[in-house]
Motif scaffolding. Structure first.
Motif, PDB file in Angstrom:
ATOM      1  N   ASP A 251      28.698  49.270  36.212  1.00  0.00           N
ATOM      2  CA  ASP A 251      28.628  50.728  36.252  1.00  0.00           C
ATOM      3  C   ASP A 251      30.004  51.291  36.598  1.00  0.00           C
ATOM      4  OD1 ASP A 251      28.096  53.399  36.641  1.00  0.00           O
ATOM      5  OD2 ASP A 251      26.383  53.091  37.974  1.00  0.00           O
ATOM      6  N   VAL A 252      30.608  52.045  35.679  1.00  0.00           N
ATOM      7  CA  VAL A 252      31.911  52.648  35.943  1.00  0.00           C
ATOM      8  C   VAL A 252      31.831  54.175  35.940  1.00  0.00           C
ATOM      9  CG1 VAL A 252      33.310  50.697  35.199  1.00  0.00           C
ATOM     10  CG2 VAL A 252      32.561  52.366  33.497  1.00  0.00           C
ATOM     11  N   TRP A 253      30.616  54.704  36.141  1.00  0.00           N
ATOM     12  CA  TRP A 253      30.522  56.131  36.435  1.00  0.00           C
ATOM     13  C   TRP A 253      31.198  56.361  37.795  1.00  0.00           C
ATOM     14  CZ3 TRP A 253      27.109  60.248  34.423  1.00  0.00           C
ATOM     15  CH2 TRP A 253      26.617  59.959  33.139  1.00  0.00           C
ATOM     16  N   GLN A 260      35.087  55.314  47.609  1.00  0.00           N
ATOM     17  CA  GLN A 260      35.909  54.238  48.164  1.00  0.00           C
ATOM     18  C   GLN A 260      37.246  54.105  47.459  1.00  0.00           C
ATOM     19  OE1 GLN A 260      33.984  50.424  48.182  1.00  0.00           O
ATOM     20  NE2 GLN A 260      35.742  49.340  49.025  1.00  0.00           N
ATOM     21  N   TYR A 261      37.224  54.133  46.123  1.00  0.00           N
ATOM     22  CA  TYR A 261      38.435  53.838  45.352  1.00  0.00           C
ATOM     23  C   TYR A 261      39.103  55.086  44.788  1.00  0.00           C
ATOM     24  CZ  TYR A 261      36.991  48.946  45.509  1.00  0.00           C
ATOM     25  OH  TYR A 261      36.645  47.677  45.930  1.00  0.00           O
ATOM     26  N   ASP A 267      41.138  49.035  40.498  1.00  0.00           N
ATOM     27  CA  ASP A 267      40.897  48.217  41.687  1.00  0.00           C
ATOM     28  C   ASP A 267      39.412  47.931  41.871  1.00  0.00           C
ATOM     29  OD1 ASP A 267      43.533  47.996  42.263  1.00  0.00           O
ATOM     30  OD2 ASP A 267      43.531  49.385  43.959  1.00  0.00           O
ATOM     31  N   TYR A 268      38.590  48.937  41.569  1.00  0.00           N
ATOM     32  CA  TYR A 268      37.139  48.753  41.657  1.00  0.00           C
ATOM     33  C   TYR A 268      36.692  47.636  40.722  1.00  0.00           C
ATOM     34  CZ  TYR A 268      32.271  49.772  40.311  1.00  0.00           C
ATOM     35  OH  TYR A 268      30.937  49.678  39.979  1.00  0.00           O
ATOM     36  N   TRP A 272      35.208  44.045  41.854  1.00  0.00           N
ATOM     37  CA  TRP A 272      33.812  43.830  41.493  1.00  0.00           C
ATOM     38  C   TRP A 272      33.536  42.381  41.125  1.00  0.00           C
ATOM     39  CZ3 TRP A 272      31.974  42.543  36.493  1.00  0.00           C
ATOM     40  CH2 TRP A 272      30.587  42.570  36.338  1.00  0.00           C
ATOM     41  N   TRP A 273      34.513  41.689  40.556  1.00  0.00           N
ATOM     42  CA  TRP A 273      34.310  40.300  40.156  1.00  0.00           C
ATOM     43  C   TRP A 273      33.984  39.394  41.350  1.00  0.00           C
ATOM     44  CZ3 TRP A 273      33.304  39.072  35.388  1.00  0.00           C
ATOM     45  CH2 TRP A 273      33.775  39.883  34.355  1.00  0.00           C
TER      46      TRP A 273
END
Length: 296
Positions: A251-253, A260-261, A267-268, A272-273
């Motif tokens: 989710d990149v909404w 946070q970012y 960076d998110y 996330w990985w």
């Protein structure tokens, strides 16, 4: 009595071979064939001694019915091009145009042969060509580590891929002897959710007439809701490919990372990985990979 025992042994062996065959073809365990075969297996396993004529006739009826069901099932699967096959996967850029399962003029007067020839030979072929090109260009991007055009080729991948997959479904969704209404398990599901076939037909027709721009109306199965649904798709897609099953999603909404970012989506994504649950992804893959359509 010896002949009867030999017959029961032969039928029991046939039953086992039939189950093994369905297993080898990866036929969905929810398929009605499996339910009928399970019922027949219970009958055979329940035989504890000699059978009278009526019991033997019932078994023979079951055998004849299963023979007929198997012939109809695989005849239909072969005809529509959806038989479960253990075939190699399609490498990047190697898609081909599937043949029509009937003649160009076979759907007349409802759809003209001229339209079918143009639609299949020209338009569908263009989606196959576009999909192959997009896959090849993305392969080059991976080889070079250059993703400057990934947005463009991802759009092309989604548009042409969905065009190819939806048309492959579309041709096989039609038949010169088609029409009427469904039966069996599908009709039960339609009645269960939509209330009746007529209500489903009205909803689907309006969805088709009112989809914005050019696009599709689709009857879909929702594995999560475990029911049918009717959807619309503009053009062919919105950056997706129909006939595919999600395994890993991100989710990149902005609501997923902004507190946070802030505006640093990169960076998110990078961090996330560190939290990907690969066991869950593998479980989804193993379940999804049970479904195999004929490749094109």
């Amino acid at each position: 009595m010896g002949k009867m025992e030999d017959y029961i042994k032969e039928v029991s062996q046939w039953n086992k071979e039939l189950r093994d065959f369905l297993e080898s073809e990866d036929v969905d365990k929810n398929n009605e064939l499996w339910h009928r075969l399970d019922n027949f297996t219970d009958i055979m396993e329940g035989i504890a001694g000699p059978l009278d004529i009526q019991e033997l006739e019932k078994i023979q009826e079951q055998v004849d019915g299963l023979h007929s069901d198997m012939e109809n099932y695989f005849t239909n699967r072969q005809r529509v091009g959806n038989i479960y096959m253990n075939e190699p996967y399609i490498a990047a850029g190697k898609h081909v145009l599937p043949p029509l399962p009937y003649d160009y003029k076979a759907l007349e007067p409802h759809i003209s042969g001229e339209i079918m020839k143009l639609h299949h030979d020209k338009h569908h072929q263009s989606y196959v060509d576009g999909l192959n090109k997009a896959e090849n260009m993305l392969q080059i991007a991976r080889d070079k580590g250059d993703y400057n055009l990934v947005k463009h080729w991802s759009r092309e991948l989604a548009f042409h891929g969905s065009g190819h997959y939806l048309h492959t479904i579309f041709w096989n969704n039609m038949n010169p002897k088609g029409g009427g209404k469904p039966s069996g398990a599908l009709l039960k599901e339609i009645n269960k959710y939509f209330g009746s076939f007529d209500r489903f037909k009205a909803h689907f027709s309006e969805a088709a007439k009112q989809v914005e721009g050019v696009g599709w109306a689709l009857l879909v199965w929702s594995p999560r809701a475990r029911r049918l649904e009717i959807l619309q798709s503009e053009r062919h897609m919105l950056l997706t490919q129909w006939d595919t099953i999600p395994l890993l999603v991100l989710d990149v909404w902005e609501h997923a990372y902004y507190l946070q970012y802030k505006n640093n989506r990169g960076d998110y994504v990078k961090n996330w990985w560190n939290v990907v649950n690969w066991k869950d992804v593998e479980d989804r893959y193993l379940k999804a990979s049970e479904l195999k359509w004929k490749p094109f």
